[in-house]
Design an enzyme around this catalytic site. Structure first.
Site, PDB file in Angstrom:
ATOM      1  N   ARG A 113     106.810  21.715  53.229  1.00 49.90           N
ATOM      2  CA  ARG A 113     107.592  22.895  52.823  1.00 49.90           C
ATOM      3  C   ARG A 113     107.220  23.208  51.380  1.00 49.90           C
ATOM      4  O   ARG A 113     107.435  22.388  50.483  1.00 49.90           O
ATOM      5  CB  ARG A 113     109.085  22.616  52.936  1.00 49.90           C
ATOM      6  CG  ARG A 113     109.920  23.643  52.185  1.00 49.90           C
ATOM      7  CD  ARG A 113     111.397  23.573  52.465  1.00 49.90           C
ATOM      8  NE  ARG A 113     111.701  24.005  53.808  1.00 49.90           N
ATOM      9  CZ  ARG A 113     112.924  24.335  54.223  1.00 49.90           C
ATOM     10  NH1 ARG A 113     113.954  24.264  53.392  1.00 49.90           N
ATOM     11  NH2 ARG A 113     113.127  24.725  55.471  1.00 49.90           N
TER      12      ARG A 113
ATOM     13  N   HIS B 209     108.010  30.637  58.764  1.00 45.59           N
ATOM     14  CA  HIS B 209     108.868  29.481  59.072  1.00 45.59           C
ATOM     15  C   HIS B 209     108.830  29.254  60.590  1.00 45.59           C
ATOM     16  O   HIS B 209     109.811  29.490  61.291  1.00 45.59           O
ATOM     17  CB  HIS B 209     110.294  29.792  58.585  1.00 45.59           C
ATOM     18  CG  HIS B 209     111.198  28.608  58.479  1.00 45.59           C
ATOM     19  ND1 HIS B 209     110.788  27.312  58.702  1.00 45.59           N
ATOM     20  CD2 HIS B 209     112.526  28.524  58.173  1.00 45.59           C
ATOM     21  CE1 HIS B 209     111.819  26.489  58.529  1.00 45.59           C
ATOM     22  NE2 HIS B 209     112.879  27.205  58.212  1.00 45.59           N
TER      23      HIS B 209
ATOM     24  N   CYS C 146     119.486  31.548  60.254  1.00 44.46           N
ATOM     25  CA  CYS C 146     118.769  30.276  60.122  1.00 44.46           C
ATOM     26  C   CYS C 146     119.551  29.253  59.297  1.00 44.46           C
ATOM     27  O   CYS C 146     119.300  28.066  59.401  1.00 44.46           O
ATOM     28  CB  CYS C 146     117.396  30.516  59.503  1.00 44.46           C
ATOM     29  SG  CYS C 146     117.486  31.352  57.904  1.00 44.46           S
TER      30      CYS C 146
ATOM     31  N   ARG D 270     116.956  23.033  66.171  1.00 43.16           N
ATOM     32  CA  ARG D 270     115.815  22.656  65.333  1.00 43.16           C
ATOM     33  C   ARG D 270     115.328  21.267  65.735  1.00 43.16           C
ATOM     34  O   ARG D 270     114.133  21.017  65.852  1.00 43.16           O
ATOM     35  CB  ARG D 270     116.212  22.654  63.830  1.00 43.16           C
ATOM     36  CG  ARG D 270     116.536  24.016  63.245  1.00 43.16           C
ATOM     37  CD  ARG D 270     115.303  24.884  63.113  1.00 43.16           C
ATOM     38  NE  ARG D 270     114.249  24.262  62.341  1.00 43.16           N
ATOM     39  CZ  ARG D 270     114.179  24.235  61.008  1.00 43.16           C
ATOM     40  NH1 ARG D 270     115.091  24.835  60.277  1.00 43.16           N
ATOM     41  NH2 ARG D 270     113.165  23.647  60.388  1.00 43.16           N
TER      42      ARG D 270
HETATM   43  N1   CP Z   1     116.970  26.820  58.224  1.00 44.77           N
HETATM   44  C1   CP Z   1     116.379  25.896  57.435  1.00 44.77           C
HETATM   45  O1   CP Z   1     115.161  25.741  57.395  1.00 44.77           O
HETATM   46  O2   CP Z   1     117.256  25.140  56.726  1.00 44.77           O
HETATM   47  P1   CP Z   1     116.925  24.122  55.550  1.00 44.77           P
HETATM   48  O3   CP Z   1     116.478  24.930  54.365  1.00 44.77           O
HETATM   49  O4   CP Z   1     118.222  23.416  55.298  1.00 44.77           O
HETATM   50  O5   CP Z   1     115.849  23.182  55.999  1.00 44.77           O
HETATM   51  N1  NVA Z   2     114.473  32.778  53.546  1.00 48.69           N
HETATM   52  C1  NVA Z   2     115.106  31.527  53.200  1.00 48.69           C
HETATM   53  C2  NVA Z   2     115.149  30.614  54.401  1.00 48.69           C
HETATM   54  C3  NVA Z   2     115.735  29.262  54.159  1.00 48.69           C
HETATM   55  C4  NVA Z   2     115.716  28.396  55.382  1.00 48.69           C
HETATM   56  C5  NVA Z   2     114.329  30.898  52.052  1.00 48.69           C
HETATM   57  O1  NVA Z   2     113.091  30.939  52.080  1.00 48.69           O
HETATM   58  O2  NVA Z   2     114.964  30.384  51.134  1.00 48.69           O
END
Ligand code: CP
Ligand code: NVA
Length: 311
Positions: A107, A134, A269, A297
């Site tokens: 990430r 994502h 999400c 998830r």
């Molecule tokens: N939706 C999602 O990816 O959540 P986190 O940022 O908590 O991993």
């Molecule tokens: N769009 C948000 C999603 C988090 C899961 C971000 O990138 O922070």
């Protein structure tokens, strides 16, 4: 049957429709097993490294728990603590980690960095969120819609808000599998134009309709599923005040939803900001499936990990 063995998952754009549908079927079977506490060990001895340059609750915990439940294990690697954080190259990092691990989940900010890591790694790389995409989220999103509606093709999804990573992965997922998708974004916050044209091609192939508009009311009309995400994503914190103003007419609330189908689903999400992108009455209301979506998830990623890592 699908064959994702040793492949990367950087974006769902790289998967065929049948591979996405095949993964969803496997995710649903995994979920049944998991809920019955039937744990086989298809990934015994396998180790997933998880590099995080941003915060996470769902992605971190679901990947780690998933690996443990599958008989393997996972290492949390904070990007700042790796030598990567002091300037070691992605290429060197990839070649070193390939000697220790069976797969990497990452990430980070730049999608290009993930592509570079994957290019230099000898092991599969999974995108756990970039500024652009994502994909693991979109798998869980499709799974949730499929479980609740019993089908995907022919449904309509409305996405209200920022044309961000989550919007991109949803657009890709929907146009691949044949869900009509309308995105309502303030001007200046539309999805990336390259991803949009890619999705136009997918839509042509699947028969899905892809609509971009600045009108949330237009997007929501007769929708089976309504989706929103935060107005300020990770890394954009300094734009927060400006974004609150620019997005003020883009809140998903009960009034907006009067034109959706009667049995609409609400998805997000997470993490969510009640009173900003979504009213509490909606996210805490009876149409909301956000916690099952978050739960999925785990199941969707377990299916993915097994397909990528099985012997
Ligand atoms: N939706 C999602 O990816 O959540 P986190 O940022 O908590 O991993
Ligand atoms: N769009 C948000 C999603 C988090 C899961 C971000 O990138 O922070």
């Amino acid at each position: 049957d699908i064959n994702l063995k040793s492949r990367d998952l950087l974006t769902l754009a790289h998967l065929e429709k049948d591979e996405i549908l095949g993964l969803l079927d496997k995710a649903i079977i995994r979920k049944e097993k998991t809920l019955k506490k039937q744990f086989d060990q298809p990934l015994k001895g396998k180790i997933l490294g998880m590099i995080f340059d941003k915060s996470s609750t769902r992605t971190r915990v679901s990947f780690e728990v998933g690996m443990i439940q599958l008989g393997g294990s996972a290492l949390y690697l904070n990007g700042k603590d790796l030598q990567l954080g002091r300037g070691e190259s992605l290429s060197d990092t990839a070649q070193v980690l390939s000697q220790y691990l069976d797969a990497i989940m990452i990430r980070t900010f730049s999608h290009k960095s993930v592509e570079e890591l994957a290019y230099h790694a000898d092991i599969p790389v999974i995108n756990g969120l970039t500024d652009l995409d994502h994909p693991c989220q979109a798998l869980a999103d499709l799974m949730t819609i499929y479980e609740k509606k019993g089908k995907l093709e022919g449904l309509k999804l409305a996405y209200i808000g920022d044309g961000n990573n989550v919007a991109h992965s949803l657009m890709i997922a929907c146009t691949k599998v044949g869900i009509d998708i309308s995105l309502a974004c303030p001007s200046g916050y539309f999805p990336d134009s390259q991803i949009t044209s890619l999705c136009e091609n997918f839509a042509e192939k699947s028969g899905a309709k892809l609509v971009l508009t600045t009108s949330p009311t237009e997007a929501v009309a007769q929708a089976d599923a309504i989706y929103t995400d935060v107005w300020t994503s990770m890394g954009q914190e300094e734009e927060n005040e400006k974004r609150k103003k620019d997005f003020q007419n883009f809140q998903v609330n009960a009034e907006l939803l009067t034109s959706a189908k009667e049995d609409y689903l609400f998805l997000h999400c997470l993490p969510a900001h009640r009173g900003e992108e979504v009213a509490a009455e909606v996210i805490d209301g009876k149409h909301s499936v956000v916690f099952e979506q978050a739960g999925n998830r785990l199941h969707a990623q377990k299916a993915l990990l097994v397909e990528i890592l099985k012997d």
